[in-house]
Motif scaffolding. Structure first.
Motif, short mmCIF file in Angstrom:
data_model
loop_
_atom_site.label_atom_id
_atom_site.label_comp_id
_atom_site.label_asym_id
_atom_site.label_seq_id
_atom_site.Cartn_x
_atom_site.Cartn_y
_atom_site.Cartn_z
N GLU A 32 8.31 33.70 -88.52
CA GLU A 32 7.64 34.17 -87.29
C GLU A 32 8.54 35.10 -86.49
O GLU A 32 8.10 36.10 -85.95
N LEU B 227 8.46 38.46 -88.20
CA LEU B 227 7.17 39.15 -87.97
C LEU B 227 7.17 39.77 -86.57
O LEU B 227 6.74 40.92 -86.39
N ASP B 228 7.67 39.03 -85.60
CA ASP B 228 7.78 39.57 -84.23
C ASP B 228 8.67 40.82 -84.24
O ASP B 228 8.34 41.84 -83.65
N ARG C 158 1.86 37.15 -85.65
CA ARG C 158 2.25 35.96 -86.43
C ARG C 158 1.12 35.44 -87.32
O ARG C 158 1.37 34.86 -88.37
#
Ligand SMILES: Nc1ncnc2c1ncn2[C@@H]1O[C@H](COP(=O)(O)OP(=O)(O)OP(=O)(O)O)[C@@H](O)[C@H]1O
Ligand code: SF4
Ligand SMILES: [Mg+2]
Length: 345
Positions: free
Chosen positions: A142, A145-146, A152
């Motif tokens: 996560e 991805l950020d 997310r």
């Protein structure tokens, strides 16, 4: 304060040579010809640096990039990783050294497994390198991805559900998730629309700052990497012909090939481009099977002199520029100032 210990470059090549044995031509005897795709290259990249490697198609950029991360067998020379000679490593020792390297390719679709959800694509390198418990892996996925600007919730999707730009962000996330020491990005913008190229370039830059990454950024487009790279190395037919600070190379190119690449760069202004008077780089890149003698650029160089056909020019400081180039003209005159290019950073 001057540091007492000078940090070794992340990666260093010394007289690096890569050759390919080609198949024997039909009806001929003996072994096939050799292609020296990389020919005695010296190069070093410091921690946190972005070195752009530019040159025309077939000049050996990808081969050099692969050789540096030891995914391409070499014919001669040395590769040092943080000062340690990794040229002769094999087996487990090579696998360990390689875990500090990552490669990002031109075509993100080909480099992602279409049957794997984004979550597993990103979690896989963590699992292979003992990345911790399930919750910890999810947290790292996560976080990355950020960092690459993806939602997310995309973790549950498959590659075909994304646009080209999003897929390249996933490929970048996978390369960065282990915080590698050195990343070879091989034409990572080429498959993207021009409008997306700048965004992805900015992402590379943001990730470099955030995770202290070091890049070799391969591109055939010198104008595109100017303003993004710290230094630029210009490659021609297996050799580095000029290397130095990006701004300096663009403002004062010392090698006639670098000058030709800059002159050939399309102007972002269509009116200027339509009225261009400077011809694009003429002639074909010669075959690396039988490269020209002396200076390899002499068959296309507008300044070629008799000595250029017989004597190979060595890298030397280009006076008044702070960079180095391999050309017999150096020392005779200072490099001319080139008209400015628009920055991309
Ligand atoms: N596996 C191979 N077998 C034989 N020759 C090869 C192989 N890979 C590369 N070459 C040759 O080595 C030379 C350098 O190729 P390379 O792909 O490194 O160039 P490049 O600068 O990355 O080109 P491009 O911009 O098109 O990607 C070329 O002449 C190419 O044909
Ligand atoms: S050495 Fe000669 S042929 Fe080569 S780039 Fe310089 S002037 Fe041109
Ligand atoms: Mg290539």
């Amino acid at each position: 304060m001057t540091p007492s210990v000078v940090e070794a470059p992340v990666i260093e090549a010394r007289r690096l040579t890569v050759a390919f044995q080609l198949p024997r031509p039909f009806l001929s005897r003996g072994p096939g010809p050799h292609v020296q795709a990389v020919s005695g290259v010296d190069l070093s990249i410091a921690t946190g640096e972005t070195l752009a490697l530019v040159g025309e198609s077939g000049c050996g950029k990808s081969t050099l990039g692969r050789a540096l991360i030891r995914t391409q067998p070499i014919a001669g020379g040395q590769i040092l990783f943080k000062g340690e000679d990794i040229t002769g490593l094999s087996g487990e020792a090579l696998r360990r050294a390689r875990s500090g390297f990552q490669m990002i390719f031109q075509d993100p679709y080909a480099s992602l497994n279409p049957k794997m959800r984004v979550f597993d694509t990103l979690a896989e390198p963590l699992r292979v390198h003992g990345g911790g418990a399930r919750a910890e892996i999810r947290e790292k996925v996560e976080e990355i991805l950020d960092a690459v600007g993806l939602d997310r919730t995309y973790a549950a999707r498959y590659p075909h559900e994304f646009s080209g730009g999003q897929r390249q962000r996933i490929a970048i996330a996978r390369a960065v998730i282990l915080k590698p020491d050195f990343i070879v990005a091989d034409e990572p913008l080429s498959a993207l629309d021009v409008s997306l190229q700048l965004q992805v370039l900015k992402l590379f830059d943001a990730l470099r700052r955030r995770f202290s990454l070091t890049y070799l950024f391969v591109s055939h487009d010198l104008a595109r990497v100017f303003g993004f790279a710290d230094r630029v190395a210009v490659m021609y037919l297996g050799k580095i012909v000029e290397i130095g600070g990006a701004a300096s190379i663009v403002a004062r190119p010392a090698h006639p090939y670098t000058q030709a690449l800059l002159d050939a760069a399309p102007s972002p202004d269509p009116v200027v481009e339509a009225s261009r008077e400077v011809p694009r780089l003429g002639g074909e890149i010669p075959s690396p099977i039988d490269p020209p003698s002396g200076c390899r650029f002499h068959t296309r160089c507008p300044h070629a002199m008799p000595v250029c056909r017989s004597v190979e020019p060595l890298m030397q400081p280009a006076s008044g520029t702070g960079h180095e180039a391999a050309c017999h003209l150096l020392g005779e005159t200072a490099a001319p100032v080139h008209p400015p290019l628009p920055a991309t950073r």
